[in-house]
Design an enzyme around this catalytic site. Structure first.
Site, PDB file in Angstrom:
ATOM      1  N   SER A 187       0.949  10.094   8.306  1.00 47.05           N
ATOM      2  CA  SER A 187      -0.284  10.436   7.610  1.00 47.05           C
ATOM      3  C   SER A 187      -0.496   9.462   6.457  1.00 47.05           C
ATOM      4  CB  SER A 187      -0.190  11.859   7.055  1.00 47.05           C
ATOM      5  OG  SER A 187       0.717  11.862   5.966  1.00 47.05           O
ATOM      6  N   LYS A 188      -1.720   9.512   5.948  1.00 49.44           N
ATOM      7  CA  LYS A 188      -2.072   8.657   4.823  1.00 49.44           C
ATOM      8  C   LYS A 188      -1.138   8.949   3.647  1.00 49.44           C
ATOM      9  CE  LYS A 188      -5.709   8.751   1.822  1.00 49.44           C
ATOM     10  NZ  LYS A 188      -7.036   9.200   1.457  1.00 49.44           N
ATOM     11  N   ARG A 189      -0.799  10.224   3.523  1.00 44.54           N
ATOM     12  CA  ARG A 189       0.082  10.631   2.426  1.00 44.54           C
ATOM     13  C   ARG A 189       1.477  10.009   2.526  1.00 44.54           C
ATOM     14  NH1 ARG A 189      -0.893  15.991   3.239  1.00 44.54           N
ATOM     15  NH2 ARG A 189      -3.119  15.643   3.347  1.00 44.54           N
TER      16      ARG A 189
ATOM     17  N   GLY B 281       2.142   7.084   3.429  1.00 48.60           N
ATOM     18  CA  GLY B 281       2.030   5.754   2.854  1.00 48.60           C
ATOM     19  C   GLY B 281       2.331   5.793   1.369  1.00 48.60           C
TER      20      GLY B 281
END
Ligand code: GLU
Length: 509
Positions: free
Chosen positions: A264-266, A268
């Site tokens: 997920s973007k999180r 990153g």
């Protein structure tokens, strides 16, 4: 089907940054199209106006360009099947939805948001926390199946807000053959009556994707595995509207996994690696999510690492150029299971590609990195030589600054701790005399500098090894860089002598 008829599409919704998984979907589509001499199409799926994000469409095209995967047909370069933005195709969908109603495969639904909420609240149980609008409930709701015909006519005449829903059949097994997963089956009764046309007249994804894949003559549809659960709806729509023999062949691509489940973007932000192809700034929160490009990845490496996230050619080979991928890729060799993203391995790919490619390929990007740090390059040919000299030491493009900036500007800091313990007067004498010897060198070449250095060391009875480290620190400031005489040869006579003298004053201060 003739191979040359191959038409594949990437169908993004322009709602934000382009995630690793999205770029990999593009890549597999692109490789397949190129391998079969077909066409790669980009269709913008922007029918959900509430999720529209300014700039997101342009961003997608910028990413594709950076990756070297330009579509054959898209809103920017229309082919025969335009428009290529679904919002501009709005008028074409309603007829299909109405055709479905006429044939008994769909119905008008007039339920208000409050009525839907009430249905969910009434039917909610522990085992079924979010009840669906399906075959079990539809006859208790307000729609053209449950209401008398004259009432339906009246409601429509009065322009009562309504949607059109698919009527999922009872107890039917819906099957298809996925190019990766093989035979996949679904029980129709478990699937809800999805909305096909919304109250604003826009189609939902389900209707639009089927209609457009048909109208755009798509032969193969490759998309992320998260869409597999929607497949039964799409298959029925194909069957009802166009016939299953017209349906593209499907492949649902495995998920990309991060350190803890689906990437997920999180992840990153949490683990410090990029998840988007390029920098993306959220227009609402102004939050910047770093991209692979800006982190210092080469597109060649990015493509390579994505290709092998879920696919291999059956050999031990790890490095593939785009041309090799086009030659070797096959959708059947895509793995069924999720593919784990490993940032360390991603960096390894980048390092290998930096080494493999001539610096001329990425010189302009490194130049930008230098310029952002106020280091301006005038001599391009010299710059390329320097980059080729240090490239084996760089993993990400910004590493070039650390590894090469001293070729263009003298160090302003010196690792004196590394020199001081063994520093003495005889070494100062050596370097003073060495400067005088250097002055006399007429042909400024690596060998001549090295001979002069070694001869003087022998004369002074000092081991050259003991002098090379101080000399390196004099020239570059620290314990890094290529062979020290190579550096001296590159920076030139005057600069070498100046740096030695400057450092001597620091070491002896
Ligand atoms: N619009 C869908 C998305 O945003 C496309 C899914 C598909 O390729 O069918 O992912």
């Amino acid at each position: 089907m003739l191979e040359t008829n191959v038409r594949v599409r990437f169908a993004p919704s322009p709602t934000g940054g382009l995630h690793l998984g999205g770029v990999r979907t593009v890549l597999y589509n692109y490789l397949f199209a190129k391998k079969h001499g077909g066409k790669f199409i980009v269709r913008i799926e922007d029918t959900d106006q509430t999720r529209f994000v300014e700039g997101a469409e342009q961003y997608i095209f910028d990413c594709l360009k950076w990756c070297g995967m330009e579509p054959d047909e898209s809103p920017l370069h229309e082919g025969m099947y335009g428009p290529y933005r679904q919002s501009e195709r709005k008028a074409s969908y309603r007829n299909y939805a109405e055709q479905l109603i006429e044939n008994g495969f769909a119905y008008y639904a007039f339920d208000t948001p409050e009525e839907l909420e009430q249905m969910r609240n009434t039917l909610k149980t522990e085992e079924n926390p979010s009840p669906q609008y399906d075959g079990n409930v539809r006859m208790n709701m307000k729609n053209s199946l449950s209401l008398p015909a004259d009432e339906v006519t009246r409601l429509l005449k009065e322009n009562t807000r309504h949607v059109i829903r698919i009527k999922m059949p009872a107890n039917e097994t819906i099957s298809f053959t996925d190019m990766i997963h093989g035979e996949v089956s679904f029980e129709s009764s478990l699937v809800d009556d999805k909305v096909l046309l919304k109250a604003d007249g826009m189609p939902t994804y389900h209707l639009a994707v089927v209609v457009d894949d048909y109208l755009m003559k798509i032969t193969h549809a490759f998309r992320g595995e998260e869409w597999l659960s929607s497949a039964p709806v799409h298959i029925l729509l194909w069957k009802y509207l166009f016939g299953l023999d017209q349906m593209p062949q499907w492949a649902h691509l495995p998920l990309i996994l991060g350190p803890s489940g689906k990437l997920s973007k999180r992840d990153g932000a949490k683990y410090g690696f990029p998840v988007f192809a390029m920098n993306w700034t959220d227009g609402k929160t102004n939050e910047l999510t770093e991209g692979f490009k800006e982190k210092g990845f080469l597109p060649e490496a990015f493509i390579n690492l994505l290709a092998v996230l879920g696919w291999n050619d059956g050999s031990e080979q790890e490095l593939f150029s785009m041309d090799e991928l086009i030659e070797k890729f096959s959708i059947e060799r895509v793995h069924k299971g999720g593919a784990k993203f490993d940032f360390e391995k991603a960096k390894w790919y980048n390092q290998e590609w930096i080494k493999k490619l001539p610096a001329t390929v990425y010189k302009s990007r490194v130049k930008e990195i230098f310029e952002a740090k106020d280091l301006f390059i005038n001599d391009d040919a010299h710059f390329t030589k320097v980059l080729d000299l240090v490239k084996d030491r760089c993993t990400l493009l910004p590493d070039f600054y650390d590894q090469a900036s001293y070729f263009f500007k003298a160090p302003s800091q010196w690792d004196t701790d590394a020199v001081k313990p063994k520093w003495n007067e005889s070494k100062t004498d050596f370097f003073n005399e060495f400067c005088s010897q250097l002055e006399k060198i007429e042909s400024w070449k690596l060998e001549n500098i090295e001979i002069s250095f070694k001869e003087l060391a022998a004369e002074k009875n000092i081991k050259p090894g003991e002098l090379q480290l101080p000399m390196r620190i004099m020239l570059v400031g620290g314990k890094f860089g290529p062979a020290v005489f190579e550096i001296a040869a590159m920076i030139g006579k005057t600069e070498t002598i100046q740096r030695i003298k400057k450092a001597l004053s620091i070491f002896n201060a």
